[in-house]
Design an enzyme around this catalytic site. Structure first.
Site, PDB file in Angstrom:
ATOM      1  N   ASP A  20       6.971  -1.572  12.135  1.00  0.00           N
ATOM      2  CA  ASP A  20       7.844  -0.441  11.442  1.00  0.00           C
ATOM      3  C   ASP A  20       8.750  -0.622  12.370  1.00  0.00           C
ATOM      4  O   ASP A  20       8.745  -0.516  13.476  1.00  0.00           O
ATOM      5  CB  ASP A  20       7.035   0.802  11.379  1.00  0.00           C
ATOM      6  CG  ASP A  20       6.407   0.639  10.050  1.00  0.00           C
ATOM      7  OD1 ASP A  20       6.466  -0.251   9.339  1.00  0.00           O
ATOM      8  OD2 ASP A  20       5.211   1.352  10.113  1.00  0.00           O
ATOM      9  N   ARG A  78      10.529  -6.401   5.561  1.00  0.00           N
ATOM     10  CA  ARG A  78      10.726  -5.170   4.443  1.00  0.00           C
ATOM     11  C   ARG A  78      12.002  -4.714   4.802  1.00  0.00           C
ATOM     12  O   ARG A  78      12.194  -4.185   5.838  1.00  0.00           O
ATOM     13  CB  ARG A  78       9.527  -4.018   5.044  1.00  0.00           C
ATOM     14  CG  ARG A  78       9.638  -3.026   4.017  1.00  0.00           C
ATOM     15  CD  ARG A  78       8.881  -1.826   4.409  1.00  0.00           C
ATOM     16  NE  ARG A  78       7.528  -2.260   4.886  1.00  0.00           N
ATOM     17  CZ  ARG A  78       6.575  -1.721   5.845  1.00  0.00           C
ATOM     18  NH1 ARG A  78       7.234  -0.797   6.462  1.00  0.00           N
ATOM     19  NH2 ARG A  78       5.411  -2.085   6.069  1.00  0.00           N
TER      20      ARG A  78
END
Length: 308
Positions: A135, A185
């Site tokens: 992340d 992502r």
């Protein structure tokens, strides 16, 4: 002059960084409707939820919530918990990836510590056939996160990364990452960032995200589009159709508890839809950022207060 929505967003982003409130949240557990956005306080509680999502045609990525990790021992505990979770994912035959925040594994303590922890986790993930995604956090940690990704990617193929479109630097980052054939992502971004590093206008953030999606997909890299925005989703679908990009070269990612019908509709159309499911006691910072992103989520909190 800031409108009400902008004021509300700034307020909840401010609260998300309050360590005193974070400690109180741990003490009093998952309340205020947070159970609608978090899979459980432990991974064991999340397993049946993930199984149901898999049965419904959705795949999952899990994130053990945790921020403000300040000790080496706590970072090592988080790494060991990740290893145990990977075993549980494989043992239960879950169609599931894992997302990790490098700050929870020691990024703010030492580079050596976070690399040691990540290598231990990725060794286990490779052994059990699980993919991990790093992340992205706030801009002050962006370069360190990218540098660590590059170092890990030289050894592991089962690791991906998140890139945020509200940062000016992201287009250049995409160019530099292309040689790694990365699984990325692509998201708008959920932190409060100053104008010196990030677009402040929503239209500019959206425009940049579309540019990043197009570049990454046309480069032939596997692309995860992290958005609940139907305009962004339709843009991706149309781009894939125009360029002859097959459905197995990209996916849509959405947060657990949000846009459930849209998730299922896309899955029925044959697209891969991955649900980002957080779990754990340290839900506070994550939850505040979700309230900041979408004021309608505040209704969850209000309902939680009066239903307990």
């Amino acid at each position: 002059m800031l409108n009400l929505q902008a004021i509300t967003k700034n307020f909840f982003l401010f609260l998300s960084n309050n360590k005193t409130l974070d400690r109180l949240a741990k003490r009093y557990g998952t309340r205020f409707g947070v159970d609608k956005l978090v899979g459980g306080e432990t991974f064991s509680q999340a397993i049946p939820v993930i199984k149901q999502l898999n049965e419904d045609g959705l795949v999952v990525t899990v994130d053990h919530l945790g921020e403000f990790v300040e000790s080496e021992s706590e970072a090592r505990e988080r790494a060991q918990e990740a290893v145990e979770t990977i075993d549980a994912m494989a043992d239960n035959k879950l169609d599931c990836e894992m997302s990790v925040k490098l700050t929870s594994l020691g990024l703010d303590i030492s580079r050596e510590l976070v690399l040691t922890n990540m290598e231990m986790i990725l060794d286990k993930a490779r052994e059990r056939g699980v993919t991990l995604q790093l992340d992205m956090e706030d801009s002050s940690r962006c370069q360190a996160t990218i540098d660590i990704f590059k170092q890990l990617r030289a050894k592991y193929t089962n690791v991906g990364l998140v890139i945020q479109s509200y940062l000016y630097r992201s287009d250049k980052d995409l160019d530099e990452l292309d040689e790694y054939n990365p699984y990325l992502r692509l998201v708008k971004g959920a932190y409060k960032e100053p104008g010196v590093v990030a677009f402040q206008d929503k239209d500019m953030v959206d425009r940049n995200l579309k540019q990043l999606i197009k570049k990454h997909m046309l480069n032939g890299n596997y692309t995860a589009v992290g958005s609940h925005d139907e305009e962004m989703i339709n843009f991706t679908k149309e781009l894939a159709e125009e360029q002859g990009i097959p459905k197995d070269r990209f996916e849509f990612q959405m947060l657990y508890g949000m846009r459930n019908k849209l998730q299922h509709d896309l899955a029925k159309e044959g697209y891969t839809v991955r649900v980002y499911m957080p779990y754990g006691m340290e839900w506070y910072g994550y939850y505040m950022r979700r309230l900041a992103e979408r004021p309608a989520n505040i209704a969850f909190a209000v309902k939680g207060i009066f239903s307990r």
